[in-house]
Design an enzyme around this catalytic site. Structure first.
Site, short mmCIF file in Angstrom:
data_model
loop_
_atom_site.label_atom_id
_atom_site.label_comp_id
_atom_site.label_asym_id
_atom_site.label_seq_id
_atom_site.Cartn_x
_atom_site.Cartn_y
_atom_site.Cartn_z
N GLY A 185 40.88 41.44 36.99
CA GLY A 185 40.96 39.99 36.75
C GLY A 185 42.11 39.40 37.80
N ASN B 213 41.62 37.96 40.46
CA ASN B 213 41.14 36.82 41.44
C ASN B 213 41.71 35.53 40.94
OD1 ASN B 213 39.38 37.26 39.24
ND2 ASN B 213 38.26 35.77 40.16
N THR B 214 42.21 35.44 39.74
CA THR B 214 42.63 34.12 39.32
C THR B 214 43.96 34.19 38.17
OG1 THR B 214 41.60 32.11 38.25
CG2 THR B 214 40.85 34.08 37.31
N GLY B 215 44.44 32.95 37.87
CA GLY B 215 45.33 32.87 37.23
C GLY B 215 46.37 33.87 37.03
N GLY C 144 46.48 37.16 36.65
CA GLY C 144 46.02 38.27 37.68
C GLY C 144 46.28 38.10 39.02
N SER D 183 49.06 39.24 23.89
CA SER D 183 48.95 37.60 23.62
C SER D 183 49.96 37.46 22.35
CB SER D 183 47.64 36.88 23.74
OG SER D 183 47.77 35.66 23.13
N TYR E 114 39.63 36.93 18.75
CA TYR E 114 40.57 36.87 19.74
C TYR E 114 41.98 37.57 19.33
CZ TYR E 114 43.94 35.58 23.32
OH TYR E 114 44.76 35.80 24.61
#
Length: 300
Positions: free
Chosen positions: A22, A24-26, A28, A146, A172
Site C-alpha cells: 500500500g 502508493n497513498t496515505g 504507506g 490500529s 475491522y
C-alpha cells in the site's frame, strides 16, 4: 537533542531493501517516501500498478513497483515469487496496506474483505518472503494495526467471515486485533533465530482516505473535529518508520503516537489491549491462518 522522534532521526538506509504494501497513498506513501529519501531501495507493493508508478515518480531515490492484491492469495503468491526473484535479500517488510469499515464483501477466495486484506494477505506474504529476511541481520517485519483493535474486537473463530451477521466496526476490530496477535506470535517464533524481529505499530488518527467508508452518521462529527483529532500522514507514518529503523527497537514492541489518547504526537512504545496478549488465541489464530492461506512459515 529533543526526545521527539522525527523524520530527521531515521538512520541512513543505504544498502537496505524495503517492501511497503500500500505504498502508493496515505501512510504507506509517506513511509516509502522517507525510506527512499534515506537511501533505501523501496518496492511499492500495490494493487493498482499505474497509481503505484505515479506515486514512485513523486519520490526521490530508488523506488520500484510490484503488483500485489492482498484480497487474492494467487496474487500474493505471484507477488512473493517476483519479489524473491528480484530481491534475494530483504531488510524490511512493512505490512501497511489495509481497508476500514467496508460494506460486507467476500474476496475471490471466499474470505470477508477486511480480515482477508488486513490480516490473511499479509500473513501469507510474510510467510512467503521470510526466507529472504531470516539471513539478514537487523531485518524486520513491521505490521500496522490500529486503535480500532480495541473496539468490539475479538477473534470470532466460529464465524471469521461474518456469515451470520456483519458489523463493519467489529470486523475491522477483529482484523486489527489479528495484526497484533500475528506480530506477537511471529516474534515468539523468530526469537531463536537472532536476526529478524517483528514489531507492530499504529498511526493514531491520521488524515488519510482510509476512513472513506466511515458510516454516514459519523462523517460530519469527524469532519468538524478533524483539526483537533487528526494529524498529517507524515506524522502518522512516524510510528512505522521508528519501528522499521530505530536501532533501539526490540521485537514484540508496539509503537504509536505519544499523546495520552494515542491519537497524535511523536512515536513511542505503547500497550495494546489485554486480549491481544492472549497466547492461546495467538497460537490458534496462527494455525487457522496457515490452514486458510495454505502458507506454512519456515520456522519451528
Amino acid at each position: 537533542m529533543s526526545d521527539d522522534w522525527t523524520e530527521q532521526r531515521i538512520p541512513d538506509q543505504r544498502d537496505r531493501v524495503a517492501i511497503v504494501t500500500g505504498g502508493n497513498t496515505g501512510l504507506g506513501f509517506e513511509t516509502a517516501r522517507m525510506l527512499a529519501a534515506r537511501g533505501a531501495t523501496v518496492v511499492l507493493a500495490v494493487r493498482d500498478v499505474e497509481k503505484g508508478r505515479r506515486a514512485a515518480a513523486r519520490m526521490t531515490g530508488d523506488v520500484a513497483v510490484q503488483a500485489l492484491d492482498l484480497t487474492s492469495l494467487e496474487s500474493v503468491r505471484s507477488a512473493a515469487a517476483d519479489l524473491r526473484a528480484s530481491h534475494p535479500r530483504i531488510d524490511l517488510l512493512i505490512n501497511n496496506a489495509g481497508v476500514m469499515y467496508t460494506p460486507k464483501q467476500t474476496t475471490v477466495d471466499g474470505f470477508e474483505l477486511q480480515f482477508a486484506t488486513n490480516h490473511l494477505g499479509h500473513f501469507a506474504l510474510t510467510g512467503l518472503l521470510l526466507d529472504q529476511l531470516l539471513p539478514v541481520p537487523g531485518s524486520r517485519v513491521v505490521t500496522v494495526s490500529s486503535t480500532g483493535h480495541r473496539i468490539r474486537a475479538a477473534i470470532h473463530f466460529d464465524d471469521l467471515n461474518w456469515e451470520r451477521s456483519y458489523s463493519r466496526a467489529a470486523a475491522y476490530g477483529q482484523a486489527k486485533l489479528a495484526n497484533l496477535m500475528f506480530t506477537y506470535e511471529l516474534q515468539r517464533r523468530l526469537a531463536g533465530h537472532g536476526t529478524t524481529v517483528a514489531v507492530a505499530t499504529h498511526p493514531g488518527v491520521s488524515n488519510t482516505d482510509l476512513a472513506r467508508n466511515t458510516p454516514a452518521a459519523l462523517r460530519l462529527p469527524l469532519t468538524v473535529l478533524a483539526p483537533l483529532l487528526t494529524q498529517r500522514p507524515e506524522m502518522g507514518a512516524l510510528p512505522t518508520l521508528r519501528a522499521a529503523t530505530d536501532p533501539a527497537v526490540i521485537g514484540g514492541q508496539y509503537y504509536g503516537p505519544g499523546d495520552r489518547r494515542e491519537t497524535r504526537g511523536y512515536p513511542k512504545v505503547v500497550t495494546s489491549s489485554p486480549d491481544s496478549y492472549d497466547q492461546d488465541t495467538q497460537q490458534r489464530l496462527w494455525t487457522v491462518s496457515e490452514e486458510l492461506t495454505g502458507v506454512t512459515f519456515p520456522l519451528r
